[in-house]
Every structure is written in structure tokens, then in C-alpha cells.
Scaffold this active site. Structure first.
Site, short mmCIF file in Angstrom:
data_model
loop_
_atom_site.label_atom_id
_atom_site.label_comp_id
_atom_site.label_asym_id
_atom_site.label_seq_id
_atom_site.Cartn_x
_atom_site.Cartn_y
_atom_site.Cartn_z
N ARG A 499 0.83 -1.20 0.00
CA ARG A 499 0.00 0.00 0.00
C ARG A 499 0.87 1.25 0.00
O ARG A 499 1.93 1.29 0.62
CB ARG A 499 -0.89 0.03 1.26
N VAL A 500 0.38 2.27 -0.67
CA VAL A 500 1.09 3.54 -0.65
C VAL A 500 0.27 4.59 0.11
O VAL A 500 0.61 5.74 0.16
CB VAL A 500 1.40 4.06 -2.08
N ASP A 501 -0.86 4.14 0.70
CA ASP A 501 -1.68 5.09 1.48
C ASP A 501 -1.58 4.73 2.96
O ASP A 501 -0.72 3.95 3.36
CB ASP A 501 -3.13 5.06 0.99
N ASP A 502 -2.46 5.29 3.77
CA ASP A 502 -2.37 5.05 5.21
C ASP A 502 -3.10 3.78 5.63
O ASP A 502 -3.90 3.79 6.56
CB ASP A 502 -2.91 6.26 5.97
#
Ligand code: PRX
Length: 631
Positions: A499-502
Site C-alpha cells: 500500500r502507498v496510502d495510510d
């Protein structure tokens, strides 16, 4: 087939859809999409105007083609030796009885039903019964806490909640009905009253006499269901009528109600199952996922049953009574397709090969992996030890939102590369974009997006179409953004990098950092929290929480435990932080933004990679945090 699927999606998918039963065929246009926020509202429709029913296609259609006496489900209980099975005929009868009951208590087409059950046969039965009458099921994983369950009940306002009194998982007993009681109390206090709580007596875990009861609301499943007829008319629904809501985590504290509709999801889950596992009618298929997650929806229930497959449903834990349990089950039922998560592979790998090699496993033919990137060493162990170097591995990349597999090997069709999900499935056009949203060709790394719709795509977030558009379609206009990083090698293979998000991926479960943070700060002694993911040997990622305490409160081991407890109680045990790091101060920019990049480096002890800390409002907090790391 792939070429046709992307050049002529209408022809490709309508040919496949025609293999299912449609009461009425879809309209002239097979699909309609607007994938570009700049051109207006995002809209995806497949087979609109077609009238069908997914339960009918899973059961009645297969029975009519002669599979009535075929085993639909082998159920394996937590305790070895406790098992049962059900043919397609029997499954249909059970589904119809429940469907009739639901209708009788006032569940109509379009009404929601929350299902909070462990892996009993009653779980797929309940899903199919809802689908039969056009009700929308929302399965909540039975590891979620009362608060999380209440939050979901409040959001989707079910007419009925279906649960059981208790379940045994390994040596533990979980009292599900008590969790439901608290959730129903909490939701009632917020004005959402559920009239019926249908409770299955799971007597292998707990006798009904011991169960707390609210008269007038609680009903024992076994007391009522058998009185209903074993046939039930089908509610024909539009392909675009909702089938289910499944809540998943995002980058804010509020879970997102991912909505899937009927027709496209049906065609897509059936097709992906068939090709990505090279399904044959003689296969015995076992997916270790729980129906509380999307994998259990698409690849325990719908995908396999649409294909008339025989499915193993396992109630227990893979390490109970010992770590050989999975292979015991594989040998017992002659499982030929085994689909699991890398976390399970890694946890068994640690236990040693001897727990595997003492079982035959010769029935195995195809292996599958899902939920997170599979590291090459786990892939090799899965391939060489579990599969005796003769079973291809389908490393399937997909998401709750995508409904079904997006990037996946087709077993035997092309060479495997350990750790790569290989190539896109039929109809899927992945693209890798850079930070500016510009598509990059060839060998590259970037953000994984998809260029056009596929039948299994989710259609909206329940009650919040705007959030749907901003979360998934606004970051890179013109594309669906997955939230994942990805690279493509010179041979065109896709490699998912996480994942590149939170969002943190713990044992293949998606957990929003904001959800954990909001649970932590609800603790009266916690002033602020910042949560990041760290590499974890077995779980893939672990949860690492930095906490700032209320002025004057001393940090202690008891306080640490109570902080962990607050997360367990508010979200569920699976979201419990692995590490609490006391942080008298957090690294913030002058405008007050927490610099998570620095926290991630401290959490993973990559202290020589902290980068520039001079822009912090108070750079000394970094040294302070490092000094407290092992406190
Ligand atoms: O990060 C990807 C990871 O799991 C996320 C989706 O999580 P969820 O919606 O809970 O669905 C899990 C089961 C489909 C993705 O954004 N993920 C899933 N499968 C893979 C994966 N990452 C790498 N390889 C996979 N095979």
C-alpha cells in the site's frame, strides 16, 4: 482471449454471461462507464436491464444440470472428527428455509441483513438466502469487536442480524452473541433498532441454556427454520441491484461500505475462479479465508458455487490441534486446489518441513495466494514443500473493491516468477502511473491504476458516492487508483509492492492507521497517537503505535497494556498494536503535520535513513524518540 477481452469487452463478457441463467436479457448496451471524474459522475454498469439471481445461478441452475447430489460443502469443525457435508440439493433446501423465514419476518428486496457468524455452513447459507430474496447482506468478520459491529449496523440499518451463540477457534471460545448484544445495545442507543436477532445454536461451543436472551428480539435458528418450506420463489433482480455491502478500511477512521451489485459480480467471480484456478468439475477446493472478508465472499461462496464446485469450509484454526492441521484436511477431503494467504505460509514455514511431509498432499494440483505480496522465500517453500514442486501457484492480486482477481497467473499458461502476480486477468487493463498521474510504459515502478471498468468492480461506497469518487478516481483522473505501489519488469510481469496510502496490511487484513489512532486517543490518558506499519516476519506488516500521553501521566507497562486493550475492544484483536512506543513529542512540521516518514524509519530502526529533519518544528524530538525506542 485477453486480446478479445480488451478490444471487444461487450462481446467477450456477454458471451460468458450467456452461460448463466437470466430471466430477462440485458439491454442493448452490455456495459456503461464513466471512469473520468473530469467528465462527471463516476458510473459503472454491467448487464443493466438483465434480470437474474445469483443464488439461483449457484444452486438451482447447477441442480438442473444434474449436480443435485454433488457435494457442495464439506464442513470441517474446529475439533478434528467433527464434520458434516451438504449436497447441492440439501444446500438449496436449507437456503430456501432461511429465505422463507427472512421474508416472514419482513425482509424485503433491498433491505439489509447483517451476518456475524464464524465459518459454519450457516454463513454461506445466510448469504445465499439473502441473495435469493434480493436482500443485501453485510457480513461482518466475527473477529470484529462490538463497537465495530455497532458502527456497521448503524451505517447499514439491517432488518435482521444473524449470529450464533459462540464458537471455538483452537482452544479459545468466543462468545459471539454477547458481542452482538452489546452492539445492538449501542446501535439502539443511537436510534437504530434491530427487531430480530436470529441466533444459531453452535452447540459444539456452548449450550443454548447458557446464552443470554432478549425476549421478543432473539430467536433460535433451530427453533424456527425447520418449520419453513424447502422451496422458495426467487426474487429476480436487475443486474445492477445491490448484492452486498462489505466494510473495509481506508485512510480515515470511518470504514467504507463497499457496494457490489449482482450481474457483473456474478459473471466476474465465476470466470476468475474458473480460469485462475484452472477449475475442473472433479476438483475439491479449499480456501482458508473467512467469509467475513472479500475473499470469502468471492472465493468461498460465490465463485466456486457458481461453477458447481465442492468447497471445504473450515471452522477452526490452522495450528489446532497442531500445525499439521491444514495437510490433515487436504488429505481427508482430497483437496486439489488450496488457496491461502502468505501469512499462513510463513507461519507454517517456521514450524519446519516435517509437519508437512508426514502428510501425503498428493491430491493437490493448484495452489493460490492472496492478501499481500508473497515474499520469494515463502513462495518457494509453498511451491517446493507444500506443493512438492509440481503445483503452480496463482498469486492473485485484487481487492475488496475489485470483487475478483485483477492480476493473476493462469496456472500452466506462462512461466512463474516467485513473488510476481504475473499478468492481468481478462478484461483488466492495469497501468502504472507516476506521481503526476502520467502513464509509464515498459519496465517501471509507480502507482497501480486501472484504465477501464471490469464487471466485478464495486459501484459506490454506501451512502457516500462522493467519497468513492475522491478516494478512488480523483488522485489520478481518468483511472481507478488501487492504493498500491507496483513495478513492471522487462518481461511485462507485475510485482505488487504494498500500500502507498495510510492502510496497513496485517496478515492480509486491511487496517487503517486512522482507525487505530482514533481508538488509541479515546483512551483517557492518551493525548495523541501516530500509527505506522513495520515489517513483520509472519504477519507481513505489524502495527507500530507512537503515543503521547496526557500531561503528567507516567508511562508504565499497565498503561501500555490498557492502550492495546482499547484497540482490541474498539476494532478487534487482529488490530492490536504489536508495539507501543512512548513519544513525549512527535516529529511535526511547523504547520503541525506529523512526519510519518520519520516515524516509519524509527519504527523499522533504519536510523541512518532518517533524512532531513531540519524542517521539523522541534528536531530534538527525534533523538528523544530514538532513546525511548526500547522503553
Ligand atoms: O495491498 C493489496 C493487498 O491487499 C489489498 C486489498 O485488501 P483487501 O481489500 O482486504 O482484499 C484482500 C483480498 C483480496 C491490496 O490493495 N493484496 C491483495 N492481494 C495481493 C495483495 N498484494 C500483493 N499481492 C497480492 N496477491
Amino acid at each position: 482471449m485477453y486480446q478479445r477481452s480488451v478490444h471487444d469487452p461487450s462481446g467477450f463478457w456477454s458471451d460468458i454471461a450467456s452461460e448463466f441463467y437470466w430471466r430477462e436479457k440485458w439491454g442493448q448496451q452490455v456495459y456503461h462507464e464513466n471512469f473520468d471524474v473530469r467528465k462527471g459522475k463516476i458510473k459503472i454498469e454491467w448487464f443493466k436491464g438483465g434480470m437474474t439471481n445469483i443464488c439461483y445461478n449457484c444452486l438451482d441452475r447447477n441442480i438442473e444440470s444434474g449436480k443435485g447430489d454433488k457435494t457442495a460443502i464439506y464442513w470441517e469443525g474446529n475439533e478434528p472428527g467433527l464434520d458434516s457435508s451438504m449436497t447441492y440439493n440439501q444446500l438449496l433446501a436449507r437456503v430456501c428455509q432461511l429465505a422463507n423465514y427472512l421474508k416472514d419476518v419482513g425482509v424485503h428486496k433491498g433491505d439489509a441483513v447483517v451476518i456475524y457468524l464464524p465459518m459454519l455452513m450457516e454463513l454461506p447459507i445466510a448469504m445465499l438466502a439473502c441473495a435469493r430474496i434480493g436482500a443485501i447482506h453485510s457480513v461482518v468478520f466475527a473477529g470484529f469487536s462490538a463497537e465495530s459491529l455497532a458502527q456497521r449496523i448503524i451505517d447499514c440499518r439491517p432488518k435482521v442480524v444473524i449470529t450464533c451463540n459462540a464458537v471455538r477457534r483452537g482452544s479459545k471460545i468466543i462468545y459471539l452473541k454477547e458481542i452482538v448484544d452489546s452492539a445492538l445495545l449501542e446501535s439502539a442507543q443511537k436510534g437504530i433498532v434491530t427487531d430480530v436477532c436470529l441466533t444459531y445454536e453452535n452447540d459444539s461451543a456452548m449450550k443454548k441454556e447458557m446464552t443470554k436472551w432478549t425476549k421478543g428480539r432473539d430467536i433460535w435458528w433451530q427453533d424456527v427454520i425447520l418449520k419453513y418450506p424447502v422451496t422458495c420463489d426467487v426474487e429476480w433482480v436487475d443486474a445492477e441491484d445491490p448484492l452486498f455491502l462489505l466494510y473495509t478500511s481506508g485512510s480515515t477512521g470511518k470504514p467504507k461500505g463497499v457496494l457490489h451489485t449482482t450481474g457483473g459480480y456474478m459473471v466476474y467471480t465465476a470466470t476468475t475462479f474458473k480460469y485462475a484456478f484452472d477449475y475442473k468439475p472433479t476438483d475439491i477446493y479449499w480456501c482458508t479465508a473467512d467469509c467475513g472478508w472479500i475473499t470469502g465472499h468471492s472465493y468461498v461462496t460465490y465463485g466456486p458455487l457458481l461453477n458447481g464446485a465442492t468447497v471445504v469450509v473450515f471452522e477452526g484454526a490452522p495450528n489446532y490441534p497442531d500445525v499439521g492441521r491444514c495437510w490433515d484436511i487436504v488429505d481427508k477431503y482430497k483437496v486439489s486446489i488450496f488457496y491461502t494467504a502468505p501469512t499462513l505460509v510463513r507461519s507454517l514455514m517456521r514450524e519446519g518441513d516435517e509437519h508437512v511431509s508426514r502428510y501425503s498432499r498428493k491430491s493437490l494440483r493448484v495452489l493460490g495466494s492472496v492478501g499481500e505480496p508473497i515474499n520469494p522465500s515463502a513462495w518457494r517453500w509453498f511451491f517446493n514443500v507444500i506443493g512438492d514442486a509440481r503445483c503452480p501457484i496463482s498469486d492473485t492480486w485484487w481487492q475488496t473493491e475489485t470483487g475478483g482477481f485483477m492480476i493473476t497467473p493462469l496456472p500452466g499458461a506462462w512461466p512463474q516468477k516467485p513473488g510476481s502476480a504475473t499478468f492481468p486477468f481478462f478484461g483488466v487493463q492495469p497501468v502504472i502511473v507516476d506521481e503526476k498521474g502520467v502513464e509509464i510504459e515498459g519496465e517501471c515502478s509507480g502507482y497501480l491504476c486501472v484504465k477501464s471498468s471490469w464487471p466485478g468492480a464495486f459501484r459506490t461506497l454506501h451512502g457516500d458516492h462522493e467519497r468513492y469518487e475522491t478516494t478512488y478516481f480523483s488522485a489520478f483522473p481518468g483511472y481507478y487508483f488501487s492504493g498500491d505501489g507496483c513495478s513492471r519488469d522487462k518481461d511485462g510481469y507485475y510485482w505488487l509492492t504494498g500500500r502507498v496510502d495510510d492502510v496497513i496490511n496485517v496478515s492480509g487484513h486491511r487496517i487503517g492507521t486512522a482507525e487505530v489512532e482514533s481508538a488509541l486517543v479515546s483512551h483517557p490518558q492518551c493525548a495523541e497517537a501516530a500509527v505506522v506499519g513495520v515489517e513483520h516476519e509472519v504477519k507481513g506488516q505489524g502495527i507500530y503505535a507512537f503515543v503521547t500521553l496526557v500531561e503528567g501521566v507516567p508511562y508504565s507497562d499497565d498503561l501500555r497494556k490498557s492502550l492495546v486493550m482499547v484497540v482490541r475492544n474498539q476494532i478487534g484483536a487482529f488490530a492490536a498494536p504489536d508495539k507501543i512506543h512512548w513519544a513525549p513529542g512527535l516529529p511535526k512540521t511547523r504547520s503541525g503535520k506529523i512526519m510519518r516518514r520519520i516515524l516509519r524509519k524509527i519504527a523499522s530502526r533504519q536510523l541512518d535513513e532518517l533524512g532531513d529533519t531540519s524542517t521539523l518544528a522541534d528536531p530534538t524530538v527525534v533523538d528523544q524518540l530514538i532513546a525511548l525506542a526500547d522503553c
